[in-house]
Design an enzyme around this catalytic site. Structure first.
Site, PDB file in Angstrom:
ATOM      1  N   SER A  10       0.835  -1.192   0.000  1.00  0.00           N
ATOM      2  CA  SER A  10       0.000   0.000   0.000  1.00  0.00           C
ATOM      3  C   SER A  10       0.875   1.249   0.000  1.00  0.00           C
ATOM      4  CB  SER A  10      -0.889   0.012   1.248  1.00  0.00           C
ATOM      5  OG  SER A  10      -1.526   1.255   1.439  1.00  0.00           O
ATOM      6  N   TYR A  15      -3.335  -0.309   9.771  1.00  0.00           N
ATOM      7  CA  TYR A  15      -3.192  -0.693   8.369  1.00  0.00           C
ATOM      8  C   TYR A  15      -1.797  -0.351   7.853  1.00  0.00           C
ATOM      9  CZ  TYR A  15      -4.205  -0.606   3.321  1.00  0.00           C
ATOM     10  OH  TYR A  15      -4.182  -0.806   1.961  1.00  0.00           O
TER      11      TYR A  15
END
Length: 282
Positions: free
Chosen positions: A163, A176
């Site tokens: 990500s 996250y």
């Protein structure tokens, strides 16, 4: 004709990118990006094992891909449940007799783990933070150890999903972000260990998508009327392409990493982000 041109003449270049008859397991196949992954693999000739928790979506997606000519097997499984993964692995081997690739597509943020701008940074929801961390990191590690061992027989490729949150500090999504940074580290560490044990038979890489609107981040990036939230506007402002990505824009990189075209590539994190991670904002 010299040796180099002999190796790359005729249809050999095209065949390098082919996934014909390769059995590719895709976790998170019921998600938006995961669905695009499955479609791309089918179009490249691969056999897709679509793993996900949502049976209704999984069966519907499987039927759509089959009607389009794809060879698809849906298995309901949770990437954090080792028993379910082992059962799924047995079903794959009984059906196809082999596993050639794994896409660790399961992941995403947990709404309760989002840290709002007005929230006390020292009063974070630790259980939710841990849930986000486990889903993204252990949801990558567990499928790797379950399915990956079968790649040692004939070789293959593992592709993790990283990500932008692992490339630079992005506000609000601490759990996250930490997990995706750990996925990057796992990708590099595992690629080295695999090479030292199995030579060039198994490679592991990762794709770091830019900002794509998915189920998990839709409310963070867009309003109900489709306009951008303040956060969505900030993302667009800091993306040189000035737009969000489309799911099918990840397919080319995925097919490259799964195919023989990337057979000397391992331990890499490939950013597909419209230039987001390299833009200073100036």
């Amino acid at each position: 004709m010299n040796q180099l041109s002999e190796k790359t003449s005729g249809n050999q270049v095209a065949s390098l990118f082919s996934l014909t008859e390769k059995v590719i397991v895709v976790t998170g196949g019921t998600g938006i990006l995961g669905g695009s992954f499955c479609q791309g693999i089918c179009e490249a000739g691969g056999r897709v094992v679509l793993l996900g928790r949502n049976r209704e979506v999984g069966e519907e997606r499987t039927e759509q891909l089959r009607q389009a000519g794809g060879d698809v097997l849906f298995i309901q499984a949770d990437v954090l449940n080792e028993d379910e993964l082992n059962q799924a692995c047995e079903e794959v081997l009984q059906t196809y007799g082999r596993i050639d690739g794994l896409v660790n597509g399961a992941g995403g943020n947990i709404p309760q783990a989002v840290i709002g701008p007005d929230q006390d940074i020292f009063q974070v929801n630790l259980p939710a933070l841990r849930q986000a961390f486990d889903l993204n990191l252990y949801g990558t590690i567990l499928p790797t150890v379950v399915f990956g061992r079968h790649l040692t027989e004939k070789g293959g490729s593992i592709v993790n999903i990283s990500s932008m949150a692992a490339q630079t500090a992005i506000t609000r999504v601490l759990g996250y972000s930490m997990a995706k940074a750990a996925v990057d580290n796992f990708t590099r560490w595992m690629s080295v260990e695999l090479a030292q044990r199995y030579g060039d038979k198994i490679r592991m890489n990762a794709i770091a998508p830019g900002f794509f609107v998915t189920h998990q981040n839709r409310r963070l990036l867009t309003n109900e009327d489709g306009t951008y939230t303040a956060r969505g506007e900030a993302v667009i402002r800091n993306t040189p392409y000035k737009r969000f990505g489309e799911p099918d824009e990840l397919i080319g990189t995925l097919i490259w990493l799964l195919s023989d075209a990337s057979r000397f590539v391992s331990g890499e994190v490939i950013c597909v982000d419209g230039g987001f991670h390299i833009f200073s904002g100036v």
